[in-house]
Design an enzyme around this catalytic site. Structure first.
Site, PDB file in Angstrom:
ATOM      1  N   PRO A   1      88.033   6.976  58.629  1.00  0.00           N
ATOM      2  CA  PRO A   1      88.795   6.953  60.009  1.00  0.00           C
ATOM      3  C   PRO A   1      88.267   7.979  60.612  1.00  0.00           C
ATOM      4  CG  PRO A   1      90.146   8.057  57.957  1.00  0.00           C
ATOM      5  CD  PRO A   1      88.638   7.417  57.417  1.00  0.00           C
ATOM      6  N   MET A   2      88.600   7.906  61.949  1.00  0.00           N
ATOM      7  CA  MET A   2      87.870   8.664  63.044  1.00  0.00           C
ATOM      8  C   MET A   2      88.657   8.430  64.349  1.00  0.00           C
ATOM      9  SD  MET A   2      83.818   9.423  62.522  1.00  0.00           S
ATOM     10  CE  MET A   2      83.354   7.423  62.010  1.00  0.00           C
TER      11      MET A   2
ATOM     12  N   GLU B   1      93.222   6.743  62.957  1.00  0.00           N
ATOM     13  CA  GLU B   1      94.689   6.896  62.487  1.00  0.00           C
ATOM     14  C   GLU B   1      95.652   6.524  63.613  1.00  0.00           C
ATOM     15  OE1 GLU B   1      97.790  10.409  61.210  1.00  0.00           O
ATOM     16  OE2 GLU B   1      96.336  10.904  62.753  1.00  0.00           O
TER      17      GLU B   1
ATOM     18  N   GLN C   1      94.440   2.933  58.777  1.00  0.00           N
ATOM     19  CA  GLN C   1      94.991   4.249  58.340  1.00  0.00           C
ATOM     20  C   GLN C   1      96.236   4.500  59.232  1.00  0.00           C
ATOM     21  OE1 GLN C   1      93.556   8.498  59.045  1.00  0.00           O
ATOM     22  NE2 GLN C   1      93.250   8.432  56.938  1.00  0.00           N
TER      23      GLN C   1
ATOM     24  N   CYS D   1      94.909  15.018  57.487  1.00  0.00           N
ATOM     25  CA  CYS D   1      94.551  15.429  58.915  1.00  0.00           C
ATOM     26  C   CYS D   1      95.272  16.835  59.338  1.00  0.00           C
ATOM     27  CB  CYS D   1      95.107  14.513  59.876  1.00  0.00           C
ATOM     28  SG  CYS D   1      94.762  15.030  61.794  1.00  0.00           S
TER      29      CYS D   1
ATOM     30  N   ASN E   1      84.814  12.383  50.588  1.00  0.00           N
ATOM     31  CA  ASN E   1      84.446  12.513  52.048  1.00  0.00           C
ATOM     32  C   ASN E   1      84.025  13.979  52.363  1.00  0.00           C
ATOM     33  OD1 ASN E   1      86.615  12.844  54.776  1.00  0.00           O
ATOM     34  ND2 ASN E   1      84.613  11.874  54.858  1.00  0.00           N
ATOM     35  N   GLY E   2      83.519  14.172  53.363  1.00  0.00           N
ATOM     36  CA  GLY E   2      83.477  15.705  53.879  1.00  0.00           C
ATOM     37  C   GLY E   2      81.632  16.124  53.635  1.00  0.00           C
ATOM     38  N   GLY E   3      80.810  15.130  53.581  1.00  0.00           N
ATOM     39  CA  GLY E   3      79.472  15.622  53.111  1.00  0.00           C
ATOM     40  C   GLY E   3      78.538  15.485  54.203  1.00  0.00           C
TER      41      GLY E   3
ATOM     42  N   ALA F   1      82.063  10.204  57.700  1.00  0.00           N
ATOM     43  CA  ALA F   1      82.609  10.133  59.348  1.00  0.00           C
ATOM     44  C   ALA F   1      81.603  10.575  60.385  1.00  0.00           C
ATOM     45  CB  ALA F   1      83.778  11.207  59.333  1.00  0.00           C
TER      46      ALA F   1
END
Length: 467
Positions: free
Chosen positions: A19-20, A44, A89, A118, A216-218, A243
């Site tokens: 989700p972005m 979102e 989301q 978030c 997520n986050g890589g 993302a």
């Protein structure tokens, strides 16, 4: 009424578009699926915004639209091509509101995800997003309510806590509500993209629960298709969610390798035209892809664009855009230029803000005898304030020895329309703007056109005059 049972979305061994905000609209989601993504998340969407929206099939586009009735804005647009793969989301802090949204949209999506990660101020102040990390009781109440009363899978997306054991305990509580998966951003609430992720924490969490963990986050280390799987493996996760790497080039999902950015932009723009995507949203996404190339001569021309037509011209898709927009209009698509306040809204919430203290009675009658054209005010068309339509008309009046123009502006819900009175005639744009200043500028543009101070050709070319 319960919906028909269909095959439930599976969250293991998936490549997922994360989700972005402003990125995860329909054209980008469809392009991600075309490039190889297995699941796509929407941006979102806030519960109150969706609850107030009206579900409206759009036969011309082949979409289902959730429309804000106060100004015609599309809150959420989806289509059959993604129905079995799209996860909405939700930003929420209340179980009842979350459930109301779930019941409204569950026939049109494959899954519902609650944003619990978030860190933005808007979400935190509303008790949404990462604020739920510090209130597990509320978080689990929301999830349990949704899982028990919806027919689609429910998930949530969180961030890790500063302490690994606390993160494990939290995820175990969330998993006990009946959710189908947990997406975990491998940073804490206070960490940002420049900080290294913590895949070791995700690995510990994944070994402690039975439901799928989505890593997520890589993105800082993801540059190829293979890098996504490396990050997934490093985290010991069941799936991986991308993302920023996908925002830069959504063809990251292609096994065969990433495509040149111009190819990606062209594919994206065609989808934007086909699904009548908002120009400002389209522009934002293209900017994200171009990055430093915005400083090139072509990039600078692009930054001046305000309409979809103008953007498409730069990538040699101008003819395609014109043809498709006309086809869609002929098929009955109602674009932003055709949005008008509802009669109910005019009766219930009418407000007047009148420059010259004109009468507030019989508002609609005021447009009888007014010269009207469908004219939008596009701010970037004017290099400085001295070139603005109102300024241009004011200066012209002075030179001609006439009284300066006056403006009478009507507001209905979140839309505005203005009448410009000048030299015994009244002018207005039939395009309802989103604020008073823009409505007045639009009315001044109509006056300038009718006075012969601007040409139709020039106004069509810059996107102001709408056919």
């Amino acid at each position: 009424m319960r919906m028909k049972k269909h095959q439930r979305l599976e969250y293991r061994n998936k490549l997922i578009l994360a989700p972005m905000v402003r990125v995860g609209t329909l054209p980008m989601r469809l392009l991600a699926l075309e490039m190889g993504a297995d699941i796509v998340y929407t941006e979102e969407l806030i519960d109150l915004k969706l609850i107030k929206s009206i579900r409206r099939p759009n036969p011309a586009l082949g979409t289902i639209d959730f429309v804000d009735p106060s100004d015609g804005t599309i809150v959420f647009r989806t289509c059959a091509l993604e129905t079995s793969k799209v996860v909405l989301q939700l930003g929420t802090s209340d179980p009842a509101r979350a459930l109301a949204v779930g019941k409204l949209v569950q026939c049109d999506i494959a899954g519902l995800d609650v944003n619990m990660g978030c860190p933005k101020e808007f979400s935190i102040k509303g008790g949404m997003g990462a604020a739920l990390l510090s209130d597990p009781t509320k978080a689990t109440n929301i999830l349990r309510t949704l899982c028990s009363q919806l027919d689609i899978p429910v998930t949530c997306k969180i961030r890790i806590l500063p302490n690994t054991l606390d993160t494990v305990n939290l995820v175990q509580q969330l998993a006990a509500t009946g959710i189908s998966a947990v997406g975990i951003h491998a940073r804490t609430r206070d960490e940002r993209p420049q900080h290294r992720p913590h895949p070791d924490v995700l690995r510990t969490v994944a070994s402690a629960v039975d439901i799928p963990i989505i890593a997520n986050g890589g993105s800082r280390d993801i540059h190829t298709y293979e890098d996504m799987h490396k990050f997934q493996s490093l985290c010991g996760a069941d799936s991986v969610m991308v993302a920023r790497a996908a925002q830069l080039n959504v063809s990251i999902f292609r096994k065969e390798g990433v495509l040149p950015i111009d190819t990606v932009i062209e594919k994206y723009l065609r989808l934007c035209v086909d699904y009548d995507n908002a120009p400002h949203n389209t522009k934002y996404c293209v900017q994200s892809i171009l990055k430093e190339l915005q400083e090139t001569p072509r990039g600078k021309r692009f930054l001046q664009c305000q309409t979809l037509q103008q953007i498409c011209e730069i990538w040699n898709l101008g003819d395609y855009c014109r043809r498709r927009q006309q086809e869609l209009k002929d098929q009955g698509n109602v674009g932003r230029a055709d949005v008008m306040p509802s009669e109910q809204g005019m009766n219930k919430r009418q407000k007047l803000d009148i420059v010259d203290n004109l009468s507030t009675s019989n508002t609609l009658d005021k447009y009888v005898g007014v010269i009207s054209r469908n004219m939008a005010f596009l701010r970037s068309t004017y290099a400085n304030d001295n070139q603005l339509p109102k300024t241009f008309l004011y200066v012209h009046a002075g030179r001609m020895g006439k009284q300066p123009p006056g403006y009478e502006t009507h507001q209905c819900d979140k839309l505005f329309r203005s009448i410009c009175s000048y030299d015994g005639q009244r002018y207005s744009s039939s395009f309802w703007e989103k604020n008073k200043k823009q409505a007045e500028q639009g009315a001044a543009l109509v006056a300038l056109l009718q006075l012969g101070l601007l040409t139709e050709e020039a106004l069509y070319e810059n996107g102001s005059l709408i056919s």
